[in-house]
Design an enzyme around this catalytic site. Structure first.
Site, PDB file in Angstrom:
ATOM      1  N   HIS A   1     -62.757  16.509 -20.198  1.00 48.30           N
ATOM      2  CA  HIS A   1     -61.746  15.785 -20.998  1.00 48.30           C
ATOM      3  C   HIS A   1     -62.373  15.177 -22.235  1.00 48.30           C
ATOM      4  CE1 HIS A   1     -63.410  13.144 -17.882  1.00 48.30           C
ATOM      5  NE2 HIS A   1     -63.313  12.155 -18.755  1.00 48.30           N
TER       6      HIS A   1
ATOM      7  N   HIS B   1     -61.928  11.943 -24.616  1.00 50.57           N
ATOM      8  CA  HIS B   1     -61.284  10.651 -24.832  1.00 50.57           C
ATOM      9  C   HIS B   1     -60.897  10.551 -26.303  1.00 50.57           C
ATOM     10  CE1 HIS B   1     -62.446   8.511 -21.065  1.00 50.57           C
ATOM     11  NE2 HIS B   1     -63.399   9.424 -21.065  1.00 50.57           N
TER      12      HIS B   1
HETATM   13  P1  5GP Z   1     -64.808   9.517 -17.725  1.00 48.44           P
HETATM   14  O1  5GP Z   1     -65.380   8.264 -17.114  1.00 48.44           O
HETATM   15  O2  5GP Z   1     -64.879  10.668 -16.767  1.00 48.44           O
HETATM   16  O3  5GP Z   1     -65.349   9.850 -19.073  1.00 48.44           O
HETATM   17  O4  5GP Z   1     -63.267   9.193 -17.987  1.00 48.44           O
HETATM   18  C1  5GP Z   1     -62.275   9.328 -17.024  1.00 48.44           C
HETATM   19  C2  5GP Z   1     -61.059   8.604 -17.534  1.00 48.44           C
HETATM   20  O5  5GP Z   1     -59.955   8.979 -16.745  1.00 48.44           O
HETATM   21  C3  5GP Z   1     -61.167   7.058 -17.444  1.00 48.44           C
HETATM   22  O6  5GP Z   1     -60.999   6.497 -18.728  1.00 48.44           O
HETATM   23  C4  5GP Z   1     -60.055   6.673 -16.477  1.00 48.44           C
HETATM   24  O7  5GP Z   1     -59.407   5.477 -16.840  1.00 48.44           O
HETATM   25  C5  5GP Z   1     -59.113   7.870 -16.563  1.00 48.44           C
HETATM   26  N1  5GP Z   1     -58.377   8.115 -15.319  1.00 48.44           N
HETATM   27  C6  5GP Z   1     -58.890   8.177 -14.064  1.00 48.44           C
HETATM   28  N2  5GP Z   1     -57.910   8.439 -13.169  1.00 48.44           N
HETATM   29  C7  5GP Z   1     -56.755   8.559 -13.896  1.00 48.44           C
HETATM   30  C8  5GP Z   1     -55.400   8.828 -13.513  1.00 48.44           C
HETATM   31  O8  5GP Z   1     -55.049   9.018 -12.354  1.00 48.44           O
HETATM   32  N3  5GP Z   1     -54.476   8.869 -14.513  1.00 48.44           N
HETATM   33  C9  5GP Z   1     -54.818   8.655 -15.831  1.00 48.44           C
HETATM   34  N4  5GP Z   1     -53.816   8.702 -16.734  1.00 48.44           N
HETATM   35  N5  5GP Z   1     -56.090   8.392 -16.211  1.00 48.44           N
HETATM   36  C10 5GP Z   1     -57.046   8.349 -15.256  1.00 48.44           C
END
Ligand code: 5GP
Ligand code: ZN
Length: 141
Positions: free
Chosen positions: A102, A104
């Site tokens: 993903h 951001h």
């Molecule tokens: P990472 O830490 O992998 O770079 O980012 C994962 C992102 O996914 C985090 O910012 C977290 O808030 C978001 N996230 C995790 N679970 C969910 C979910 O069930 N729904 C949504 N909309 N965002 C999520």
């Protein structure tokens, strides 16, 4: 790559888990981050399950990049930040918490003190506020 039944983002793609959707096309989906750092924080993902940049196909990353740019422009107009970061983590050492590729789309404020430590500033978003922001961003797409 097939979807992963244990992956929260695959469940969002299939509709099993709800999200505040901003945009979708055949290959990608963009939706509000559930724990935003700033108003307008959202995510763009491939619909297929690729864990990291190391495994994603060239075609899929190109498609997510296009969606990211499109949504970033809408976020810029919707929340008028001082700047906007596109962030992408691979593996636990980089702070990746969801193992589905993903980007951001992260609005920034001057002196917001965010480095690579912004996870600690995340708090669960209020549903009403997230919905309002999603509607506003969609209006610019
Ligand atoms: P990472 O830490 O992998 O770079 O980012 C994962 C992102 O996914 C985090 O910012 C977290 O808030 C978001 N996230 C995790 N679970 C969910 C979910 O069930 N729904 C949504 N909309 N965002 C999520
Ligand atoms: Zn997945």
């Amino acid at each position: 790559m097939a979807n992963n039944p244990n992956c929260i983002f695959c469940k969002i793609v299939s509709g099993e888990v709800p999200c505040l959707k901003l945009f979708e096309d055949a290959q990608t989906l963009a939706f509000m981050d559930i724990s935003p750092v700033h108003d307008g924080h959202c995510l763009a993902i491939p619909k297929q399950h690729y864990p990291t940049v190391f495994t994603i196909s060239p075609r899929a990353i190109a498609a997510v990049a296009q969606t990211t740019a499109k949504v970033a422009k809408a976020v810029e107009q919707a929340v008028k930040p001082d700047g906007l970061s596109i962030m992408q983590a691979n593996g636990p050492g980089a702070g990746q918490s969801v193992g589905h590729f993903h980007f951001h789309i992260l609005p920034r404020r001057i002196d917001d003190q965010l480095l690579f430590n912004w996870e600690r500033y995340q708090t669960p978003g209020e549903r009403v506020r997230l919905t309002e922001l999603a509607e506003r961003i969609r209006s610019f797409l």
